[in-house]
Scaffold this active site. Structure first.
Site, PDB file in Angstrom:
ATOM      1  N   ASP A  43      56.313  27.796  31.388  1.00  0.00           N
ATOM      2  CA  ASP A  43      57.314  28.607  32.053  1.00  0.00           C
ATOM      3  C   ASP A  43      58.254  27.646  32.791  1.00  0.00           C
ATOM      4  O   ASP A  43      57.878  26.500  33.061  1.00  0.00           O
ATOM      5  CB  ASP A  43      56.608  29.552  33.037  1.00  0.00           C
ATOM      6  CG  ASP A  43      57.576  30.307  33.915  1.00  0.00           C
ATOM      7  OD1 ASP A  43      58.491  30.937  33.380  1.00  0.00           O
ATOM      8  OD2 ASP A  43      57.404  30.259  35.151  1.00  0.00           O
ATOM      9  N   ASP A  90      60.852  28.594  35.775  1.00  0.00           N
ATOM     10  CA  ASP A  90      61.051  28.816  37.205  1.00  0.00           C
ATOM     11  C   ASP A  90      59.724  28.837  37.957  1.00  0.00           C
ATOM     12  O   ASP A  90      58.797  29.572  37.594  1.00  0.00           O
ATOM     13  CB  ASP A  90      61.790  30.136  37.423  1.00  0.00           C
ATOM     14  CG  ASP A  90      63.174  30.117  36.813  1.00  0.00           C
ATOM     15  OD1 ASP A  90      64.127  29.751  37.518  1.00  0.00           O
ATOM     16  OD2 ASP A  90      63.301  30.447  35.612  1.00  0.00           O
TER      17      ASP A  90
END
Length: 282
Positions: free
Chosen positions: A81, A83
């Site tokens: 991922d 963020d």
């Protein structure tokens, strides 16, 4: 069943690690480095795991039970991922700050990451608040606020040297994933496209939204392209929308994650950097 236990933390003192190793009752201990220790042949039970993990957490130490002999060589892909995982910020919150709307947007982001809101609906709501913002604000966020998470570059360098491919899959935006892909020499990237017209954000996402299901499909697709099983993928995330892709991985890593994610992951790095993965698979 016996397992290995890796104990590590950037501030962990040797005596703290030794005390946790004694609590685990490992037959042998091996020093990995100044802040990491491996206990071997630990008689694993769910009760012991809960006891050691709580004691470790209280001491600012990450405790990971893992089968003996597992190494980076067992894997072909690291999927991350973006963020609050590979980078330290939530890009949409920082973009919103340029509009003076960070508190409102961050509140929705936090609820979505805890799994309290549908991700696609929450993203649509947040992006709508950005309507009219000059697109140049994205460059400011990238230059002024985006930082790689602790240990991120060291982890990536090591997995790339080991021959693993890398995937950045994000519910964030291609403006950032494309720049990170080039900067960090990542093999694959997939994210949402912010619609821009006349130099300003329209408040809409162009095309389909990269939600939890799409993240999972992306990991499956890339594994298929590489000719490997998802069981040969390491997947890293922090929020509820990462759980589906983490659930199909051979090793799932919760990084500075929400409790719902920590509870379901193979590995939780609450204190160590992303390069803590290297100690676990050393």
């Amino acid at each position: 069943m016996t397992m290995n236990l890796v104990l590590q933390g950037p501030q962990a003192a040797p005596d703290t690690l030794a005390a946790l190793a004694r609590l685990a009752g490992g037959v042998r201990t091996n020093t990995i480095n100044a802040h990491a220790l491996r206990c071997e042949d630990v008689a694993f039970t769910a009760e012991l795991k809960a006891q050691v993990e709580q004691a470790a957490f209280d001491a600012g130490v990450d405790a990971t039970f893992i089968e003996a002999g597992r190494s980076l060589r067992d894997f072909g892909l690291v999927a991350m991922d973006m963020d609050s995982t590979l980078i330290t910020i939530e890009c949409i919150d920082e973009i919103a700050d340029m509009q003076g709307l960070k508190p409102q947007v961050a509140e929705i982001t936090e609820a979505a990451m805890r799994g309290e809101l549908d991700f696609a609906a929450s993203l649509t709501r947040r992006v709508a608040l950005l309507e009219g913002l000059e697109a140049s604000a994205l460059e400011r966020v990238y230059e002024e606020r985006l930082r790689i998470s602790m240990g991120g570059e060291a982890m990536l360098q090591a997995v790339q040297v080991a021959g693993l491919k890398t995937l950045l899959v994000s519910g964030g935006f291609t403006f950032f994933t494309e720049r990170l892909q080039q900067r960090l020499k990542l093999d694959f990237a997939h994210a949402n496209v912010l619609e821009v017209a006349n130099g300003k954000l329209t408040g809409k996402v162009a095309g389909g939204i990269v939600d939890a299901e799409e993240k999972k499909r992306t990991v499956q697709r890339v594994c298929g392209e590489l000719g490997i099983s998802p069981a040969q993928a390491i997947v890293m995330g922090d929020g509820a929308n990462d759980l589906k892709m983490m659930g199909i991985a051979g090793l799932s890593v919760a990084f500075r994650a929400k409790p719902v994610v920590r509870a379901q992951a193979s590995v939780a790095l609450n204190f160590s950097g992303l390069d803590g993965l290297l100690n676990i698979l050393a």
